[in-house]
Design an enzyme around this catalytic site. Structure first.
Site: not given
Ligand code: OAD
Length: 226
Positions: A56, A87-89, A104, A170-172
């Site tokens: 990563r 994000n961790v980046d 995170h 961009g978070t689910s």
């Molecule tokens: P997810 O992968 O759960 O969600 C990503 C979101 O980004 C989804 O809602 C997509 O629809 C959206 N998406 C995709 N492409 C996009 C784009 N080009 N522009 C904007 N949005 C877009 O990721 P997170 O919600 O960040 O935790 O996940 C939360 C946590 O789950 C992470 O931090 C990680 C993971 O487990 C740890 O590592 C503790």
């Protein structure tokens, strides 16, 4: 200056080439979450976990911030911007954002497995078995794993409670406590959600911009500067 607080997730880095977690082809593919992102996984196979984050980190070093990150930097001209990222980046920092809270943790830090206050920068992309802290214990990635406390959440909640504008990008919104931050925001505060695949969130005063981060953030900027 009005306070703008942005909660970001994997989606804001998607257009830089870092896959999201839960979209098809997501990062967990080939790895069970419990094998690479839990304390149990770490105890079972430290080498696998180190390698997973090494890959990563390598990837994160290869990519660049995208226009979505850049719009958040630009908004600092008009607002007091605080980014709370899952994000961790380090793409927000590399784009030039000045206030970033990493809920995170960070791919570019290691920490002692004996004393969690011992945190070190990681030079290059590799953290190896045998890399030790000053007290002689193995270093692990300074990343919050499932089942672990999220120490930055209290400060983040105070920023959310104080926001004049709250933006989710961009978070689910499936991982807590991060997803619960929006509940700290006052009901009269305008809220925006930028995400191409969003499903309806039942939140007062929420405007959905169903778009990817690069173009969606431009639309957001137009809306809030009107
Ligand atoms: P997810 O992968 O759960 O969600 C990503 C979101 O980004 C989804 O809602 C997509 O629809 C959206 N998406 C995709 N492409 C996009 C784009 N080009 N522009 C904007 N949005 C877009 O990721 P997170 O919600 O960040 O935790 O996940 C939360 C946590 O789950 C992470 O931090 C990680 C993971 O487990 C740890 O590592 C503790």
């Amino acid at each position: 200056m009005k306070k703008l607080v942005a909660l970001t997730g994997a989606g804001i880095s998607a257009e830089s080439g870092i896959p999201t977690f839960r979209d098809a082809g997501g990062l967990w593919e080939g790895h069970k979450v419990e094998d690479v992102a839990t304390p149990e996984g770490w105890h079972k196979n430290r080498e696998l976990v180190l390698d997973f984050y090494n890959q990563r980190r390598k990837k994160a070093l290869e990519v660049k911030p995208n226009h979505g990150h850049e719009v958040l930097v630009d908004l600092e001209k008009y607002f007091d911007v605080t980014i709370i990222t899952q994000n961790v980046d380090d793409l927000h920092e590399r784009a030039g954002s000045s206030k970033v809270i990493h809920l995170h943790g960070s791919l570019f830090e290691s920490r002692s497995t004996l004393d969690e206050s011992l945190v070190y920068p990681i030079k290059g992309w590799e953290l190896k078995l045998g890399d030790k802290c000053e007290k002689g214990s193995q270093l692990r990635p300074n990343i919050v794993w499932f089942g672990e406390a999220v120490p930055m959440i209290e400060g983040a909640a105070r920023y959310a409670a104080d926001a004049d504008i709250f933006v989710v990008i961009g978070t689910s919104m499936q991982v807590y406590p991060a997803a619960g931050l929006i509940d700290f925001v006052s009901s009269n505060v305008p809220k925006y959600l930028v995400d191409p695949n969003t499903t309806a969130l039942h939140i007062h005063n929420l405007q959905i911009i169903k778009d990817k981060a690069s173009t969606g953030m431009e639309r957001l900027k137009e809306l809030i500067l009107k």
